[in-house]
Enzyme design. Structure first.
Site, PDB file in Angstrom:
ATOM      1  N   LYS A   1       0.818  -1.291   0.185  1.00 43.06           N
ATOM      2  CA  LYS A   1       0.050  -0.119   0.145  1.00 43.06           C
ATOM      3  C   LYS A   1       0.893   1.230   0.007  1.00 43.06           C
ATOM      4  CE  LYS A   1      -3.959  -2.530   2.083  1.00 43.06           C
ATOM      5  NZ  LYS A   1      -4.522  -2.954   3.372  1.00 43.06           N
TER       6      LYS A   1
ATOM      7  N   GLN B   1      -4.681  -1.492   9.574  1.00 49.74           N
ATOM      8  CA  GLN B   1      -4.667  -2.769   9.040  1.00 49.74           C
ATOM      9  C   GLN B   1      -4.869  -3.879   9.972  1.00 49.74           C
ATOM     10  OE1 GLN B   1      -3.185  -3.571   5.920  1.00 49.74           O
ATOM     11  NE2 GLN B   1      -3.771  -5.572   6.507  1.00 49.74           N
TER      12      GLN B   1
ATOM     13  N   ASP C   1     -11.486   2.970   4.200  1.00 48.20           N
ATOM     14  CA  ASP C   1     -11.748   1.480   3.886  1.00 48.20           C
ATOM     15  C   ASP C   1     -13.106   1.179   3.822  1.00 48.20           C
ATOM     16  OD1 ASP C   1      -9.595  -0.303   3.883  1.00 48.20           O
ATOM     17  OD2 ASP C   1      -9.269  -0.382   5.862  1.00 48.20           O
TER      18      ASP C   1
END
Length: 371
Positions: free
Chosen positions: A131, A175, A198
């Protein structure tokens, strides 16, 4: 006053009114319970609190054989087209980079993404590294906070608070998974909805579920799956789609997205009866359970399109890192039945990163009122 601020105040006022009213009407033993639990307390309804219905999805595959039969050379069976997520994601990231460059030239600002990584899980470290690499390719600013496995919840919340207040940060990613001693739901709820790239905030999920509503951000992996289908010319409207798995991260939102695209959607989970029969009737199969080779040849309708979100590491001394990744689908069998399929790796994974960068760019455009 912005619309978002107004909505927050209205919600806060309604919550206070509800709390005051509930304290007057509820008996002492039920005051701390929700409305559903309150009804259940008096046994007026047979419906139990929804949380009491939640059971873990534990799939038991027919076999733990990680090696599917090899593809027969010279076979007359159909060979599926490979949906190359890596090349599609590269094309998308290139477009994002152009937009970031245009923003920088016009207003001297760039999008910013903050990542919080807890612990030393190799897979999480790999995902975060990819990422960050994607941010570099797109010209997006990235910040990372790394915390030890045994960190306290307050340390994560402190980092989140700092990123929430930082105007140069437009997306925040925690994460997953987090270590078991941490309250994942509580932590994710502290991410500002305006920076929830997200797409896991209940407000975003609720707007995704309701017709006529537009979420600020769509969860990255499901959004990437739909993008793969659209860019591959797969017709979704009116088609039968089966989603295998119902996680909040992938299964649930992809089923909602497919419905918004007018597919007829069935969801399979560990308690489903005859899942192979139901799956074999689908035009589109999306699987995301992390069970190696769960989906075999007889699970698929000839000509079906298969999106394999699942990843499972298998020890392999011949591989560079000592392991290789396989998906939920027995690839060697599926390519002889399906019309198109995503590989593992190189299918959905790169698209998840591309969608994360896309959401971060969209967040920055909203923050700077840049069009």
């Amino acid at each position: 006053m912005t619309m978002m601020t107004m909505m927050k105040r209205i919600t806060r006022s309604l919550t206070m009114i509800w709390k005051k009213g509930s304290k007057k009407s509820m008996p002492p033993t039920c005051r701390a319970l929700s409305t559903l639990k309150y009804n259940h307390c008096y046994q007026i309804l047979k419906s139990p609190p929804l949380l009491s219905l939640d059971l873990p999805d534990i799939w038991t595959p027919d076999s733990l054989d990680y090696d599917c039969p090899p593809i027969k050379k010279g076979s007359n069976e159909q060979t599926a087209a490979v949906i190359d997520g890596k090349s599609i994601s590269e094309e998308i990231i290139s477009g994002i980079a152009s937009e970031v460059s245009r923003m920088k030239e016009a207003i001297s600002k760039v999008p910013g993404l903050a990542v919080i990584l807890v612990g030393q899980r190799r897979d999480s470290q790999t995902y975060v590294r990819n990422k960050i690499k994607g941010c570099e390719e797109a010209g997006i600013k990235s910040l990372m906070t790394e915390l030890p496995e045994d960190c306290k919840e307050e340390e994560i919340l402190s980092a989140l608070s700092s990123f929430n207040e930082d105007p140069s940060i437009h997306g925040i990613l925690v994460q997953l998974p987090l270590p078991k001693h941490l309250d994942e739901e509580k932590i994710l709820s502290k991410v500002s909805v305006e920076k929830d790239v997200d797409g896991f905030n209940p407000l975003n999920m609720g707007n995704l579920a309701m017709r006529g509503r537009e979420p600020l951000f769509i969860p990255c992996t499901p959004k990437g799956c739909i993008e793969l289908l659209l860019r591959s010319g797969v017709e979704i409207m009116g088609k039968k789609a089966v989603v295998i798995g119902r996680s909040n991260i992938t299964g649930l939102p992809i089923s909602l997205l497919l419905q918004r695209h007018h597919a007829t959607v069935s969801i399979l989970h560990a308690m489903s009866k005859n899942p192979d029969k139901i799956s074999s009737e689908a035009d589109i199969v999306v699987t995301a359970v992390g069970v190696p080779n769960l989906v075999r040849r007889h699970w698929l309708k000839p000509g079906a399109v298969v999106i394999d979100v699942g990843t499972y590491p298998v020890e392999d001394p011949n591989s560079e890192f000592g392991y290789r990744l396989i998906g939920d689908v027995c690839y060697e069998e599926a390519v002889e039945v399906a019309s198109a399929i995503t590989p593992v790796p190189g299918g959905v994974g790169p698209m998840t990163i591309a969608m994360l960068l896309s959401n971060t760019l969209d967040s920055a455009k909203l923050a700077y009122d840049f069009t």
